[in-house]
Motif scaffolding. Structure first.
Motif, PDB file in Angstrom:
ATOM      1  N   SER A   1      -2.763  27.531  58.661  1.00 52.29           N
ATOM      2  CA  SER A   1      -2.097  28.124  59.859  1.00 52.29           C
ATOM      3  C   SER A   1      -1.262  29.217  59.642  1.00 52.29           C
ATOM      4  O   SER A   1      -0.588  29.462  58.465  1.00 52.29           O
ATOM      5  CB  SER A   1      -1.830  27.121  60.668  1.00 52.29           C
ATOM      6  OG  SER A   1      -0.437  26.623  60.216  1.00 52.29           O
ATOM      7  N   THR A   2      -0.917  30.022  60.472  1.00 51.79           N
ATOM      8  CA  THR A   2      -0.247  31.314  60.423  1.00 51.79           C
ATOM      9  C   THR A   2       1.339  30.758  60.302  1.00 51.79           C
ATOM     10  O   THR A   2       1.981  31.387  59.607  1.00 51.79           O
ATOM     11  CB  THR A   2      -0.142  32.033  61.627  1.00 51.79           C
ATOM     12  OG1 THR A   2      -1.645  32.616  61.997  1.00 51.79           O
ATOM     13  CG2 THR A   2       0.550  33.277  61.636  1.00 51.79           C
TER      14      THR A   2
ATOM     15  N   ILE B   1      -4.841  36.637  58.795  1.00 53.02           N
ATOM     16  CA  ILE B   1      -4.558  37.929  58.972  1.00 53.02           C
ATOM     17  C   ILE B   1      -3.252  38.143  59.988  1.00 53.02           C
ATOM     18  O   ILE B   1      -2.631  39.046  59.531  1.00 53.02           O
ATOM     19  CB  ILE B   1      -5.761  38.481  59.717  1.00 53.02           C
ATOM     20  CG1 ILE B   1      -7.153  38.849  58.723  1.00 53.02           C
ATOM     21  CG2 ILE B   1      -5.453  40.098  60.370  1.00 53.02           C
ATOM     22  CD1 ILE B   1      -6.658  39.789  57.560  1.00 53.02           C
ATOM     23  N   LYS B   2      -3.267  37.263  60.573  1.00 52.51           N
ATOM     24  CA  LYS B   2      -2.099  37.243  61.621  1.00 52.51           C
ATOM     25  C   LYS B   2      -0.905  36.970  60.710  1.00 52.51           C
ATOM     26  O   LYS B   2       0.246  37.982  60.702  1.00 52.51           O
ATOM     27  CB  LYS B   2      -2.151  36.089  62.584  1.00 52.51           C
ATOM     28  CG  LYS B   2      -1.125  36.228  63.734  1.00 52.51           C
ATOM     29  CD  LYS B   2      -1.207  35.177  64.848  1.00 52.51           C
ATOM     30  CE  LYS B   2      -0.104  35.249  65.676  1.00 52.51           C
ATOM     31  NZ  LYS B   2       0.015  34.215  66.696  1.00 52.51           N
ATOM     32  N   ALA B   3      -0.951  36.240  59.688  1.00 49.68           N
ATOM     33  CA  ALA B   3       0.192  35.823  58.882  1.00 49.68           C
ATOM     34  C   ALA B   3       0.558  37.037  58.021  1.00 49.68           C
ATOM     35  O   ALA B   3       1.721  37.732  57.867  1.00 49.68           O
ATOM     36  CB  ALA B   3       0.177  34.814  58.073  1.00 49.68           C
TER      37      ALA B   3
ATOM     38  N   ASP C   1      -0.163  40.395  58.764  1.00 45.56           N
ATOM     39  CA  ASP C   1       0.425  41.280  59.553  1.00 45.56           C
ATOM     40  C   ASP C   1       1.804  41.236  59.807  1.00 45.56           C
ATOM     41  O   ASP C   1       2.520  42.309  59.620  1.00 45.56           O
ATOM     42  CB  ASP C   1      -0.458  41.486  60.657  1.00 45.56           C
ATOM     43  CG  ASP C   1      -0.241  42.549  61.664  1.00 45.56           C
ATOM     44  OD1 ASP C   1       0.219  43.534  61.080  1.00 45.56           O
ATOM     45  OD2 ASP C   1      -0.348  42.449  62.787  1.00 45.56           O
ATOM     46  N   TYR C   2       2.294  39.888  59.932  1.00 40.42           N
ATOM     47  CA  TYR C   2       3.727  39.609  60.106  1.00 40.42           C
ATOM     48  C   TYR C   2       4.345  39.879  58.834  1.00 40.42           C
ATOM     49  O   TYR C   2       5.501  40.383  59.067  1.00 40.42           O
ATOM     50  CB  TYR C   2       3.710  38.125  60.608  1.00 40.42           C
ATOM     51  CG  TYR C   2       5.105  37.716  60.659  1.00 40.42           C
ATOM     52  CD1 TYR C   2       5.884  38.028  61.687  1.00 40.42           C
ATOM     53  CD2 TYR C   2       5.679  36.983  59.700  1.00 40.42           C
ATOM     54  CE1 TYR C   2       7.343  37.465  61.917  1.00 40.42           C
ATOM     55  CE2 TYR C   2       7.144  36.560  59.712  1.00 40.42           C
ATOM     56  CZ  TYR C   2       7.835  36.857  60.925  1.00 40.42           C
ATOM     57  OH  TYR C   2       9.072  36.412  60.835  1.00 40.42           O
TER      58      TYR C   2
ATOM     59  N   ALA D   1      -8.687  34.713  60.916  1.00 38.19           N
ATOM     60  CA  ALA D   1      -7.830  35.404  62.060  1.00 38.19           C
ATOM     61  C   ALA D   1      -6.455  34.897  61.572  1.00 38.19           C
ATOM     62  O   ALA D   1      -5.388  35.442  61.731  1.00 38.19           O
ATOM     63  CB  ALA D   1      -8.174  34.822  63.313  1.00 38.19           C
ATOM     64  N   ALA D   2      -5.985  33.323  61.147  1.00 36.52           N
ATOM     65  CA  ALA D   2      -4.873  32.896  60.901  1.00 36.52           C
ATOM     66  C   ALA D   2      -4.171  33.528  59.550  1.00 36.52           C
ATOM     67  O   ALA D   2      -2.998  33.993  59.652  1.00 36.52           O
ATOM     68  CB  ALA D   2      -4.892  31.460  60.562  1.00 36.52           C
TER      69      ALA D   2
ATOM     70  N   GLU E   1      -8.984  42.243  57.292  1.00 31.87           N
ATOM     71  CA  GLU E   1     -10.004  41.461  58.042  1.00 31.87           C
ATOM     72  C   GLU E   1     -11.456  41.648  57.623  1.00 31.87           C
ATOM     73  O   GLU E   1     -12.260  40.571  57.450  1.00 31.87           O
ATOM     74  CB  GLU E   1      -9.592  41.633  59.375  1.00 31.87           C
ATOM     75  CG  GLU E   1     -10.448  40.575  60.420  1.00 31.87           C
ATOM     76  CD  GLU E   1     -10.309  40.793  61.790  1.00 31.87           C
ATOM     77  OE1 GLU E   1     -10.286  39.724  62.664  1.00 31.87           O
ATOM     78  OE2 GLU E   1      -9.613  41.672  62.014  1.00 31.87           O
TER      79      GLU E   1
ATOM     80  N   ILE F   1      -4.571  46.216  58.294  1.00 32.75           N
ATOM     81  CA  ILE F   1      -5.043  44.875  58.618  1.00 32.75           C
ATOM     82  C   ILE F   1      -6.478  44.611  59.153  1.00 32.75           C
ATOM     83  O   ILE F   1      -7.065  43.695  58.553  1.00 32.75           O
ATOM     84  CB  ILE F   1      -3.867  44.328  59.880  1.00 32.75           C
ATOM     85  CG1 ILE F   1      -4.011  42.704  59.747  1.00 32.75           C
ATOM     86  CG2 ILE F   1      -4.441  44.852  61.258  1.00 32.75           C
ATOM     87  CD1 ILE F   1      -3.420  42.354  58.201  1.00 32.75           C
ATOM     88  N   LYS F   2      -6.838  45.870  59.431  1.00 33.66           N
ATOM     89  CA  LYS F   2      -8.396  45.901  60.063  1.00 33.66           C
ATOM     90  C   LYS F   2      -9.384  45.819  58.731  1.00 33.66           C
ATOM     91  O   LYS F   2     -10.071  45.171  58.813  1.00 33.66           O
ATOM     92  CB  LYS F   2      -8.872  47.136  61.000  1.00 33.66           C
ATOM     93  CG  LYS F   2      -8.253  46.736  62.286  1.00 33.66           C
ATOM     94  CD  LYS F   2      -8.786  45.805  62.885  1.00 33.66           C
ATOM     95  CE  LYS F   2      -8.441  45.504  64.646  1.00 33.66           C
ATOM     96  NZ  LYS F   2      -8.999  44.341  65.200  1.00 33.66           N
TER      97      LYS F   2
END
Length: 280
Positions: free
Chosen positions: A158-159, A120-122, A124-125, A117-118, A249, A245-246
């Motif tokens: 971490s993101t 993927i969040k990065a 996506d950003y 998740a960390a 992931e 992004i999905k």
């Protein structure tokens, strides 16, 4: 005729059968490996030279036969040089033991999901803000030699950390980040570029480096384009582009929760309409 056949069969023991089976399996695997690399065209050329050498001997072309024979003798050394990337990749493949447990397999599923998740969040950003990024997920093949080309980080994923490393203007933003298990091993790393001649000219150094490291190891590359924000994944020398992004992931969770071998990882199919929309 039957007596000859029976005499041949009677002379064949269980060790002979095992011996032939092993040789046949090795030849099969070698041919399969050659088919998946650029070595196929080179092998075809070598077979043509061998055929011409045999024919020149049969037709008594002494000069041509002498030249070809000496060329083939030196050709063994030349083949080692020409096939160096393929030979290295093959030896690394043979050396990978199924008993060696990857870093992610040592963590529980919840921990893997948090780390994924960390990442993927990065990603996506990065994609939304068109920030170029190259994240290399180490698997069974260690990347210590690659990590030494950059700066050792050895920090928990971490993101925020990934965001700082790839922030435009940061000292390490142009290189690759190496992820080992639940930690960022190194950043600002220099990767080997792919030698493939079939890639689109639109792909820059970041994509070519992301593909190149997967040709020499079982690592997974996550690439974000700085110009378009398009997300790509490189696995086993093959690039999948225009991913949402999905999809990224799901791919990462499939890799690290089910321990799929790199050569069998399949990135979910993205239809042509979505590709056209992303390209636009």
């Amino acid at each position: 005729m039957s007596e000859i056949f029976n005499s041949i069969i009677s002379g064949v023991g269980i060790t002979d059968v095992i011996d032939v089976a092993i040789v046949a399996f090795v030849i099969y695997k070698v041919l399969g490996f050659i088919r998946e690399t650029r070595a196929l065209q080179l092998v075809r050329g070598l077979l043509v030279l061998v055929l011409i050498t045999i024919l020149s001997e049969q037709f008594n072309f002494y000069t041509l036969n002498w030249i070809l024979r000496n060329t083939l003798q030196l050709g063994v050394i030349a083949l080692v040089i020409v096939f160096q990337p393929e030979l290295r990749r093959a030896l690394e493949y043979v050396g990978r033991s199924k008993f060696i447990t990857p870093q992610f397999a040592q963590m529980d599923k919840e921990r893997v999901k948090v780390l994924t998740a960390a990442i993927i969040k990065a990603v996506d950003y990065f994609s939304t803000n068109k920030i170029g990024a190259l994240i290399i997920m180490e698997r069974e093949t260690t990347l210590n030699d690659i990590a030494e080309t950059g700066t050792k980080v050895n920090a928990e994923i971490s993101t925020e950390l990934l965001g700082n490393l790839f922030y435009e203007g940061a000292p390490l933003h142009d290189g690759a980040v190496i992820v080992r298990g639940d930690r960022v091993l190194a950043a600002g790393c220099v990767l080997p570029l792919t030698q493939s001649k079939t890639l689109s000219k639109d792909l820059g150094t970041r994509h070519r480096a992301g593909i190149g490291i997967t040709e020499n190891s079982d690592a997974i590359s996550i690439i974000v384009s700085e110009e378009t924000g398009i997300i790509s994944i490189a696995v086993d020398g093959k690039l999948s582009r225009f991913l949402d992004i999905k999809t990224v992931e799901k791919t990462l969770l499939n890799i690290y929760l089910t321990q799929i071998p790199a050569e069998k990882v399949k990135v979910p199919f993205i239809d042509k309409i979505r590709r056209r929309r992303n390209a636009e």
